[in-house]
Motif scaffolding. Structure first.
Motif, mmCIF file in Angstrom:
data_model
loop_
_atom_site.group_PDB
_atom_site.id
_atom_site.type_symbol
_atom_site.label_atom_id
_atom_site.label_comp_id
_atom_site.label_asym_id
_atom_site.label_seq_id
_atom_site.Cartn_x
_atom_site.Cartn_y
_atom_site.Cartn_z
ATOM 1 N N GLU A 136 0.968 -3.126 4.341
ATOM 2 C CA GLU A 136 0.216 -3.072 3.084
ATOM 3 C C GLU A 136 -1.279 -2.894 3.357
ATOM 4 O OE1 GLU A 136 1.371 -2.720 0.179
ATOM 5 O OE2 GLU A 136 3.467 -3.057 0.668
ATOM 6 N N TRP A 137 -1.750 -3.518 4.424
ATOM 7 C CA TRP A 137 -3.155 -3.350 4.803
ATOM 8 C C TRP A 137 -3.419 -1.902 5.184
ATOM 9 C CZ3 TRP A 137 -5.342 -2.216 9.695
ATOM 10 C CH2 TRP A 137 -6.729 -2.369 9.787
ATOM 11 N N GLU A 141 -1.666 0.707 4.290
ATOM 12 C CA GLU A 141 -1.415 1.590 3.140
ATOM 13 C C GLU A 141 -2.673 1.785 2.300
ATOM 14 O OE1 GLU A 141 1.187 4.058 0.870
ATOM 15 O OE2 GLU A 141 1.360 3.140 2.857
ATOM 16 N N GLY A 142 -3.520 0.775 2.274
ATOM 17 C CA GLY A 142 -4.753 0.871 1.501
ATOM 18 C C GLY A 142 -5.876 1.589 2.225
ATOM 19 N N ARG A 143 -5.595 2.068 3.409
ATOM 20 C CA ARG A 143 -6.604 2.773 4.218
ATOM 21 C C ARG A 143 -6.025 4.112 4.659
ATOM 22 N NH1 ARG A 143 -6.956 -2.434 4.294
ATOM 23 N NH2 ARG A 143 -8.975 -3.495 4.509
ATOM 24 N N PRO A 144 -6.209 5.170 3.863
ATOM 25 C CA PRO A 144 -5.549 6.464 4.102
ATOM 26 C C PRO A 144 -5.673 6.999 5.516
ATOM 27 C CG PRO A 144 -6.674 6.470 1.988
ATOM 28 C CD PRO A 144 -7.051 5.188 2.664
ATOM 29 N N ARG A 178 -3.274 4.851 7.463
ATOM 30 C CA ARG A 178 -1.901 4.899 6.939
ATOM 31 C C ARG A 178 -1.060 5.963 7.634
ATOM 32 N NH1 ARG A 178 -0.589 7.522 1.179
ATOM 33 N NH2 ARG A 178 -1.061 9.307 2.505
ATOM 34 N N HIS A 190 2.915 4.602 7.285
ATOM 35 C CA HIS A 190 3.487 4.911 5.977
ATOM 36 C C HIS A 190 4.983 5.178 6.094
ATOM 37 C CE1 HIS A 190 3.521 6.230 1.824
ATOM 38 N NE2 HIS A 190 4.144 7.352 2.187
ATOM 39 N N ARG A 195 6.810 1.902 6.289
ATOM 40 C CA ARG A 195 6.854 1.279 4.966
ATOM 41 C C ARG A 195 7.918 1.939 4.097
ATOM 42 N NH1 ARG A 195 4.377 1.756 -0.140
ATOM 43 N NH2 ARG A 195 3.732 -0.239 -1.065
#
Length: 333
Positions: free
Chosen positions: A183-184, A186-189, A192, A240, A243
């Motif tokens: 999740e960490w 995922e918020g940083r393209p 990710r 990604h 995930r």
């Protein structure tokens, strides 16, 4: 003749080089390769090995990083058991289009894109009016793709075999911690879409270090195929992808009760890639819904590693016999 052919599975490694450069090579030269446009315009490569005498087909859904090029021997064996064989390279790997500039990164935008590609492939190239019986065989990630496809389109396939399906992923850390990391990221393209921790670009690992098979011959042949065709190579997954893979695995479990297609789940007793506990949960969910999988539980191959279809002769022969016997029960279709 078929029984004699099946007996040959028990002793192929003894003369594997002669087989690979002789009968297998001659067979592979008969292939028909093609391409169609998948989700979001990505080109998807596939191969067909067909005979006018066949009225049955097996569609193979491969695992992560794999190409249909690797499945020549599997196709050979199924073809000589009387099946046409069709194999699609999933997006981001094999001879299909990539999604990132670094082609070694295992990546997908949405796991459902795999399923939608597979559905398009099935609709276009596996018509009911061409085949009396339509079967599916899947490995690892391909098992998750196939299970989600069957939940969505239950009347397409007459029976399916899932080999070491990715219904749960073995993680290098506790699940709760993995989700925090994912999740960490995922918020940083920019992070990710980079390699997940502990992974990287493709590189040839020595046989003694592999966790996939006990067959030195098949492992080394796979390495040579990827060494000879660098465009096939795929390394570790992106954050990604991991995930998306975990979400898809949960989706399989959530939809297990809706599967009505006859299913056999083959489990590798020494699997270090997928979580075998998820297989039991999947079979229990199918049974609770009133349509149990074959044997009402995973069919375990003790001693087998993750790549059941590429294992040493004794284990591989057991698996192929179970697969073909299972399909034969549905030849009346």
């Amino acid at each position: 003749m078929l029984s004699v052919f099946r007996q040959s599975w028990q002793k192929r490694e003894q003369q594997f080089s002669a087989f690979a450069t002789g009968p297998l090579l001659d067979f592979w030269r008969q292939r028909e390769e093609g391409e169609f446009i998948g989700v979001n315009g990505l080109p998807i490569g596939f191969v067909r090995l067909c005979s006018p005498a066949h009225d049955k087909v097996v569609v193979i859904s491969t695992g992560r990083i794999e190409s249909y090029v690797k499945y020549q021997e599997v196709a050979y064996d199924l073809y000589h058991c009387g099946y046409d064989v069709l194999i699609m390279d999933h997006r981001g790997q094999g001879r299909s289009g990539r999604l990132l500039e670094d082609s070694h990164r295992g990546h997908v935008q949405h796991f459902d894109d795999y399923v939608r590609d597979f559905s398009l492939f099935w609709q276009r190239y596996v018509p009911r009016d061409r085949y009396r019986c339509r079967f599916a065989l899947a490995h690892s990630m391909g098992g998750a793709i196939l299970a989600l496809f069957l939940a969505r389109e239950p009347d397409c396939c007459d029976a399916a075999v899932l080999c070491a399906p990715m219904f749960g992923i073995r993680l290098p850390m506790p699940s709760w911690l993995a989700w925090r990391v994912l999740e960490w990221a995922e918020g940083r393209p920019r992070l990710r879409d980079t390699y997940a921790v502990g992974t990287g670009a493709w590189h040839p690992s020595p046989f003694r270090a592999n966790l996939l098979t006990h067959s030195r011959q098949r492992y080394q042949r796979s390495l040579r195929l990827y060494a000879d065709e660098p465009t096939l190579r795929v390394g570790g997954p992106t954050y990604h992808w991991v995930r998306e893979g975990l979400i898809a695995s949960q989706g399989v479990m959530d939809n297990a009760a809706t599967l009505t297609t006859p299913v056999m789940l083959l489990q590798a007793g020494e699997d270090k890639v997928v979580d075998n506990r998820s297989h039991g949960a999947f079979c229990r969910a199918m049974a609770a819904a009133g349509h149990p999988c074959e044997g009402n539980q995973p069919v375990c191959l003790p001693g087998a590693r993750h790549e059941i279809l590429f294992e040493k002769d004794s284990l591989r022969a057991d698996a192929l016999n179970m697969i073909t016997d299972f399909f034969a029960r549905y030849h009346s279709c």
